[in-house]
Design an enzyme around this catalytic site. Structure first.
Site, PDB file in Angstrom:
ATOM      1  N   TYR A  55      88.712  18.674  42.241  1.00  0.00           N
ATOM      2  CA  TYR A  55      88.003  17.521  42.811  1.00  0.00           C
ATOM      3  C   TYR A  55      87.287  17.952  44.079  1.00  0.00           C
ATOM      4  O   TYR A  55      87.881  18.619  44.928  1.00  0.00           O
ATOM      5  CB  TYR A  55      88.986  16.387  43.156  1.00  0.00           C
ATOM      6  CG  TYR A  55      88.656  15.143  42.377  1.00  0.00           C
ATOM      7  CD1 TYR A  55      87.448  14.480  42.607  1.00  0.00           C
ATOM      8  CD2 TYR A  55      89.502  14.640  41.395  1.00  0.00           C
ATOM      9  CE1 TYR A  55      87.102  13.361  41.871  1.00  0.00           C
ATOM     10  CE2 TYR A  55      89.164  13.523  40.660  1.00  0.00           C
ATOM     11  CZ  TYR A  55      87.957  12.875  40.899  1.00  0.00           C
ATOM     12  OH  TYR A  55      87.621  11.775  40.164  1.00  0.00           O
ATOM     13  N   GLU A  57      84.708  15.732  45.947  1.00  0.00           N
ATOM     14  CA  GLU A  57      83.786  14.688  46.421  1.00  0.00           C
ATOM     15  C   GLU A  57      83.202  15.089  47.773  1.00  0.00           C
ATOM     16  O   GLU A  57      83.928  15.546  48.658  1.00  0.00           O
ATOM     17  CB  GLU A  57      84.524  13.357  46.550  1.00  0.00           C
ATOM     18  CG  GLU A  57      84.752  12.695  45.200  1.00  0.00           C
ATOM     19  CD  GLU A  57      85.393  11.321  45.321  1.00  0.00           C
ATOM     20  OE1 GLU A  57      85.971  11.016  46.378  1.00  0.00           O
ATOM     21  OE2 GLU A  57      85.312  10.564  44.340  1.00  0.00           O
ATOM     22  N   ASP A 208      59.083  14.451  37.337  1.00  0.00           N
ATOM     23  CA  ASP A 208      60.252  14.556  36.462  1.00  0.00           C
ATOM     24  C   ASP A 208      59.989  15.720  35.502  1.00  0.00           C
ATOM     25  O   ASP A 208      59.328  15.563  34.480  1.00  0.00           O
ATOM     26  CB  ASP A 208      60.433  13.242  35.697  1.00  0.00           C
ATOM     27  CG  ASP A 208      61.631  13.277  34.755  1.00  0.00           C
ATOM     28  OD1 ASP A 208      62.237  14.360  34.591  1.00  0.00           O
ATOM     29  OD2 ASP A 208      61.950  12.222  34.181  1.00  0.00           O
ATOM     30  N   THR A 234      66.442  18.256  34.301  1.00  0.00           N
ATOM     31  CA  THR A 234      67.679  18.611  33.608  1.00  0.00           C
ATOM     32  C   THR A 234      67.783  20.132  33.632  1.00  0.00           C
ATOM     33  O   THR A 234      66.774  20.842  33.715  1.00  0.00           O
ATOM     34  CB  THR A 234      67.667  18.171  32.134  1.00  0.00           C
ATOM     35  OG1 THR A 234      66.553  18.778  31.492  1.00  0.00           O
ATOM     36  CG2 THR A 234      67.563  16.663  31.996  1.00  0.00           C
ATOM     37  N   LYS A 237      67.418  21.999  29.216  1.00  0.00           N
ATOM     38  CA  LYS A 237      66.301  22.024  28.259  1.00  0.00           C
ATOM     39  C   LYS A 237      65.656  23.413  28.330  1.00  0.00           C
ATOM     40  O   LYS A 237      66.331  24.394  28.074  1.00  0.00           O
ATOM     41  CB  LYS A 237      65.372  20.845  28.521  1.00  0.00           C
ATOM     42  CG  LYS A 237      66.092  19.498  28.256  1.00  0.00           C
ATOM     43  CD  LYS A 237      65.224  18.275  28.477  1.00  0.00           C
ATOM     44  CE  LYS A 237      66.045  16.997  28.284  1.00  0.00           C
ATOM     45  NZ  LYS A 237      65.279  15.778  28.595  1.00  0.00           N
ATOM     46  N   ARG A 243      74.528  21.570  30.403  1.00  0.00           N
ATOM     47  CA  ARG A 243      74.042  20.194  30.428  1.00  0.00           C
ATOM     48  C   ARG A 243      74.196  19.660  31.845  1.00  0.00           C
ATOM     49  O   ARG A 243      75.267  19.772  32.449  1.00  0.00           O
ATOM     50  CB  ARG A 243      74.851  19.294  29.490  1.00  0.00           C
ATOM     51  CG  ARG A 243      74.987  19.789  28.072  1.00  0.00           C
ATOM     52  CD  ARG A 243      75.315  18.675  27.125  1.00  0.00           C
ATOM     53  NE  ARG A 243      74.145  17.826  26.992  1.00  0.00           N
ATOM     54  CZ  ARG A 243      73.055  18.172  26.296  1.00  0.00           C
ATOM     55  NH1 ARG A 243      72.997  19.317  25.648  1.00  0.00           N
ATOM     56  NH2 ARG A 243      72.020  17.370  26.244  1.00  0.00           N
TER      57      ARG A 243
HETATM   58  C1  LIG Z   1      65.674  14.504  28.997  1.00  0.00           C
HETATM   59  C2  LIG Z   1      64.939  13.741  30.033  1.00  0.00           C
HETATM   60  C3  LIG Z   1      65.614  13.005  31.014  1.00  0.00           C
HETATM   61  C4  LIG Z   1      67.097  12.700  30.962  1.00  0.00           C
HETATM   62  O1  LIG Z   1      67.958  13.731  30.850  1.00  0.00           O
HETATM   63  P1  LIG Z   1      69.479  13.473  30.337  1.00  0.00           P
HETATM   64  O2  LIG Z   1      70.197  14.699  30.780  1.00  0.00           O
HETATM   65  O3  LIG Z   1      69.394  13.288  28.873  1.00  0.00           O
HETATM   66  O4  LIG Z   1      69.978  12.249  31.024  1.00  0.00           O
HETATM   67  C5  LIG Z   1      64.862  12.421  32.033  1.00  0.00           C
HETATM   68  N1  LIG Z   1      63.528  12.552  32.072  1.00  0.00           N
HETATM   69  C6  LIG Z   1      62.844  13.220  31.121  1.00  0.00           C
HETATM   70  C7  LIG Z   1      61.358  13.315  31.230  1.00  0.00           C
HETATM   71  C8  LIG Z   1      63.521  13.822  30.067  1.00  0.00           C
HETATM   72  O5  LIG Z   1      62.827  14.453  29.117  1.00  0.00           O
END
Ligand SMILES: *Cc1c(COP(=O)(O)O)cnc(C)c1O
Length: 428
Positions: A55, A57, A208, A234, A237, A243
C-alpha cells in the site's frame, strides 16, 4: 503449451487452465485489435511482482503508510523515465487506466458544469470525451467537433478533423478545455492547430494520446507535450507497457493533477504496474523502439493498400498511424461490422466492429471494422505478411457462408502465427 509466467500457479488448476487457454489463443490467432499489444516478458514479470503487496497512498516522499522507501524509488524512477521520454515538466504514473487519467485531468482543471470541446464519439472520439453513457457527460458540458465530409477526390478524401468546425465551435461555446485525440481515427493528429485555437479562445488544451503514445515516443508522430497543457494516455496500447494510464503536464498544473489522481480519483496506487510502466518507458527509449514504431506505420500503409485492393474503403482515404478504419459497404453492401467481426473470429483473426462517420447502422451493428498493426508488428509481421492477412480477411468474408473456406483461412492463420510467435523465444 503454457506461458512461462504462469509457472508459479501450481495449486489452482482452474485458473492455470484458463491462462494456458488464453496463452494459446493469443499466440495461435492474429491480434488485430488496434488498442492491444504484446507486452515484453520483462513488463509482465514486473506486473506479477512482489510490489503487488504494498500500500502506498500518496506520492514519493509523502506517503500515508510506512515501508515505502523502495516503492518511492520505483515510482520516482518511472516518473523520471517518463518525463525524459516525452520532454515533459511533470509526470503522474498512478492512473489505473486511460479513463481514470482523463477524468482526473477534467477534475484537476475544471469545475463541475464547465464546457469541454472534444471529438464526436461516432467519428472517432472516446467514451470519456462526453458519451451519454460516461459519467463525464454528467459532470461536464460537452460540445463535439467532427470530421470533414467524405469526398471522392483521392487527393482530398475528407473524413479528417475539421479545424474550421473546431474553431467555430470554440468561438461559439468558449470551452474551458479543448481535447485533441481519438480512439478510431487513422490520420496523424497535429497538435499545433489545436493550440492556436485554444489560445484564440483562452482554453486549456489536453491531448489524449491513449492510442498513439507509443508512436510519439518512437518519433513517428509529433510530440504534443510542447503544445498541450496536459497529455494523458494509456500505457498498454502502442506504448506496449502494462495496462494503465499516465499523465504529463506543465509544472503549473502539477499539484492539481496529482491531487486529482489521489485522493481525487483513486486510493492506493498499483505499484507493481508502476514498476512495469518504468520497464516499458525504458524499452520505449531504445533506438529499437523507433524502428518498431516506424514499422507499425509502414505495415498499416501496406495493410490498408492491400485491403483497398480487395474492395474495402479506407475511412479518411488512408492511414498514417497504427490502424485502418474500414468501410465494409464497398466490399459487400450486406456485410455489417458485427458479422465481419464474428466471421473473422471463426477464422482466427481478432478485430472489432466500429462505427464510421455517418454510419447508417447502430453502434452495436456498424458498417465499419477497425484493424490495427501494433501487436502483430511486435510479433514480427512486416508489409508482406500484412498484405497476406488482407487477402485472408477478404477470403474469409467472401466465403463466409462456406465453412470449408473459413477452415482453410483458419489453417493459414495458424501457419502465420507459428512463424511469428511474439513470445516464441520463451516457449519450448
Ligand atoms: C483507450 C482510450 C482511453 C481509455 O483507456 P482505458 O485504459 O481503456 O480506460 C481514453 N482515451 C482514448 C482516446 C482511448 O483510445
Amino acid at each position: 503449451m503454457s506461458s512461462p509466467f504462469d509457472a508459479w500457479i501450481t495449486n489452482d488448476d482452474e485458473v492455470s487452465d484458463l491462462l494456458a487457454q488464453e496463452w494459446q489463443r493469443q499466440t495461435t490467432t492474429l491480434q488485430l485489435i488496434a488498442s492491444e499489444n504484446f507486452a515484453s516478458p520483462a513488463v509482465m514479470a514486473a506486473t506479477g511482482s512482489i510490489l503487488t503487496n504494498k500500500y502506498a497512498e500518496g506520492y514519493p516522499g509523502r506517503r500515508y503508510y510506512g515501508g515505502n522507501q523502495i516503492v518511492d524509488e520505483v515510482e520516482d524512477l518511472a516518473r523520471r523515465r517518463l518525463t525524459a521520454l516525452f520532454g515533459a515538466d511533470h509526470a503522474n504514473v498512478q492512473p489505473h487506466s486511460g479513463a481514470n487519467a482523463n477524468v482526473a485531468v477534467y477534475q484537476a482543471l475544471l469545475d463541475a458544469g464547465d464546457t469541454i470541446l472534444a471529438m464526436r464519439l461516432d467519428q472517432g472520439g472516446h467514451l470519456t470525451h462526453g458519451s451519454p453513457a460516461s459519467m463525464t457527460s454528467k459532470a461536464w458540458h460537452f460540445v463535439s467537433y467532427g470530421v470533414t465530409p467524405r469526398s471522392d477526390d483521392p487527393d482530398a478524401p475528407g473524413e479528417i478533423i475539421d479545424f474550421d468546425n473546431v474553431r467555430d465551435l470554440a468561438l461559439a461555446h468558449r470551452p474551458k478545455l479543448i481535447v485533441a485525440g481519438a480512439t478510431a481515427y487513422a490520420r496523424r493528429i497535429d497538435p499545433a492547430p489545436f493550440r492556436e485555437i485554444a489560445d484564440e479562445v483562452g482554453a486549456l488544451l489536453m491531448f489524449d494520446s491513449a492510442h498513439v503514445a507509443g508512436l510519439i515516443a518512437g518519433g513517428s508522430h509529433p510530440n504534443p507535450v510542447p503544445y498541450a497543457d496536459v497529455v494523458a494516455f494509456t500505457t498498454h496500447k502502442t506504448l506496449r507497457g502494462p495496462r494503465g494510464g499516465a499523465i504529463l503536464c506543465r509544472e503549473e498544473h502539477a499539484k492539481r493533477i496529482d491531487s486529482a489522481v489521489f485522493p481525487g480519483q483513486q486510493g492506493g496506487p498499483l505499484e507493481h504496474s508502476i514498476a512495469a510502466k518504468a520497464v516499458a518507458f525504458r524499452e520505449a527509449a531504445q533506438p529499437s523502439f523507433s524502428t518498431y514504431t516506424e514499422q507499425i506505420v509502414k505495415n498499416s500503409v501496406a495493410f490498408g493498400a492491400a485491403l483497398a485492393a480487395e474492395g474495402f474503403r479506407m475511412v479518411s482515404g488512408g492511414t498514417e498511424n497504427h490502424m485502418v478504419l474500414l468501410d465494409l459497404r464497398t466490399f459487400d453492401e450486406d456485410l455489417t461490422g458485427k458479422e465481419a467481426q464474428e466471421v473473422l473470429d471463426r477464422a482466427g483473426i481478432t478485430t472489432n466492429r466500429n462505427t464510421i462517420p455517418d454510419d447508417p447502422r447502430s453502434a452495436f451493428i456498424t458498417s465499419g471494422l477497425r484493424v490495427g498493426t501494433a501487436a502483430e508488428t511486435t510479433a514480427g509481421l512486416r508489409e508482406e505478411e500484412f498484405a497476406r492477412v488482407a487477402t485472408l480477411m477478404a477470403r474469409a468474408l467472401r466465403g463466409r457462408a462456406d465453412e470449408t473456406q473459413i477452415v482453410a483461412v483458419r489453417a493459414e492463420v495458424g501457419e502465420l502465427c507459428r512463424a511469428f510467435n511474439p513470445y516464441g523465444a520463451f516457449t519450448n
